[in-house]
Scaffold this motif. Structure first.
Motif, mmCIF file in Angstrom:
data_model
loop_
_atom_site.group_PDB
_atom_site.id
_atom_site.type_symbol
_atom_site.label_atom_id
_atom_site.label_comp_id
_atom_site.label_asym_id
_atom_site.label_seq_id
_atom_site.Cartn_x
_atom_site.Cartn_y
_atom_site.Cartn_z
ATOM 1 N N VAL A 179 0.845 -1.198 0.000
ATOM 2 C CA VAL A 179 0.000 0.000 0.000
ATOM 3 C C VAL A 179 0.883 1.252 0.000
ATOM 4 C CG1 VAL A 179 -1.610 1.360 1.398
ATOM 5 C CG2 VAL A 179 -2.036 -1.066 1.021
ATOM 6 N N GLY A 180 1.936 1.242 0.784
ATOM 7 C CA GLY A 180 2.864 2.371 0.810
ATOM 8 C C GLY A 180 3.506 2.601 -0.552
ATOM 9 N N GLN A 181 3.920 1.517 -1.205
ATOM 10 C CA GLN A 181 4.508 1.630 -2.540
ATOM 11 C C GLN A 181 3.497 2.192 -3.539
ATOM 12 O OE1 GLN A 181 5.990 -2.265 -3.538
ATOM 13 N NE2 GLN A 181 7.501 -2.258 -1.888
ATOM 14 N N GLU A 182 2.275 1.722 -3.457
ATOM 15 C CA GLU A 182 1.240 2.204 -4.378
ATOM 16 C C GLU A 182 0.911 3.671 -4.124
ATOM 17 O OE1 GLU A 182 0.135 0.549 -7.063
ATOM 18 O OE2 GLU A 182 1.589 -0.969 -6.449
ATOM 19 N N LYS A 183 0.945 4.078 -2.848
ATOM 20 C CA LYS A 183 0.714 5.493 -2.528
ATOM 21 C C LYS A 183 1.815 6.353 -3.128
ATOM 22 C CE LYS A 183 -2.071 5.218 1.672
ATOM 23 N NZ LYS A 183 -2.119 5.487 3.119
ATOM 24 N N ASN A 184 3.061 5.866 -3.044
ATOM 25 C CA ASN A 184 4.177 6.598 -3.638
ATOM 26 C C ASN A 184 4.001 6.725 -5.148
ATOM 27 O OD1 ASN A 184 5.464 6.999 -1.200
ATOM 28 N ND2 ASN A 184 6.776 5.203 -1.405
ATOM 29 N N LYS A 185 3.598 5.618 -5.795
ATOM 30 C CA LYS A 185 3.347 5.662 -7.241
ATOM 31 C C LYS A 185 2.227 6.647 -7.557
ATOM 32 C CE LYS A 185 4.632 0.895 -8.374
ATOM 33 N NZ LYS A 185 4.104 -0.399 -8.869
ATOM 34 N N LEU A 186 1.180 6.613 -6.758
ATOM 35 C CA LEU A 186 0.049 7.515 -6.980
ATOM 36 C C LEU A 186 0.489 8.970 -6.861
ATOM 37 C CD1 LEU A 186 -2.997 7.938 -7.433
ATOM 38 C CD2 LEU A 186 -3.287 7.743 -4.959
ATOM 39 N N ASN A 187 1.302 9.270 -5.861
ATOM 40 C CA ASN A 187 1.803 10.636 -5.700
ATOM 41 C C ASN A 187 2.645 11.061 -6.898
ATOM 42 O OD1 ASN A 187 0.511 11.063 -3.255
ATOM 43 N ND2 ASN A 187 2.244 10.329 -2.061
ATOM 44 N N LYS A 188 3.471 10.141 -7.422
ATOM 45 C CA LYS A 188 4.258 10.457 -8.615
ATOM 46 C C LYS A 188 3.341 10.729 -9.806
ATOM 47 C CE LYS A 188 8.390 7.851 -7.314
ATOM 48 N NZ LYS A 188 9.225 6.689 -7.598
ATOM 49 N N TYR A 189 2.317 9.891 -9.972
ATOM 50 C CA TYR A 189 1.379 10.085 -11.080
ATOM 51 C C TYR A 189 0.620 11.403 -10.933
ATOM 52 C CZ TYR A 189 2.224 5.258 -12.536
ATOM 53 O OH TYR A 189 2.798 4.094 -12.963
ATOM 54 N N LYS A 190 0.251 11.742 -9.699
ATOM 55 C CA LYS A 190 -0.434 13.017 -9.465
ATOM 56 C C LYS A 190 0.478 14.181 -9.835
ATOM 57 C CE LYS A 190 -3.653 11.752 -5.756
ATOM 58 N NZ LYS A 190 -3.982 11.944 -4.334
#
Length: 104
Positions: free
Chosen positions: A36-47
């Motif tokens: 979940v932490g990794q996916e949040k980081n990816k999401l922040n990069k995409y944002k």
């Protein structure tokens, strides 16, 4: 006594199995938390990338509008220049006396 010992042994095995199950569940939970932490980081990069692209799109729209305004201004200037050229041709084609008296 034998049945008591058997029951005790059975309960100890059950307790051990439950503890192992709890340990496995805790490990699985931690793995999921990490994912979940990794996916949040990816999401922040995409944002962040999305925000950058939105800014570029906004600048592009602004530049396109500016280009259209400039093009329209050039068209008006070209029409004025053509009109001035037409007048100049009339003056140049007019005879000497017509030029003097501005009768062309």
């Amino acid at each position: 006594m034998k049945s008591y010992e058997e029951q005790l042994e059975y309960l100890e095995k059950q307790e051990k199995l439950k503890l192992e199950s709890i340990d496995k569940a805790e490990r699985d939970y931690q793995i999921i938390q990490d994912l979940v932490g990794q996916e949040k980081n990816k999401l922040n990069k995409y944002k962040s990338k999305n925000k950058y692209y939105e800014e570029i799109e906004s600048k592009n729209n602004s530049l396109t509008e500016n280009l259209e305004e400039t093009t329209n201004s050039l068209k008006v200037a070209n029409r004025k220049l053509e009109t001035a050229n037409d007048k100049l041709k009339k003056v140049n084609n007019a005879g000497f006396f017509k030029r003097i008296f501005k009768n062309w």
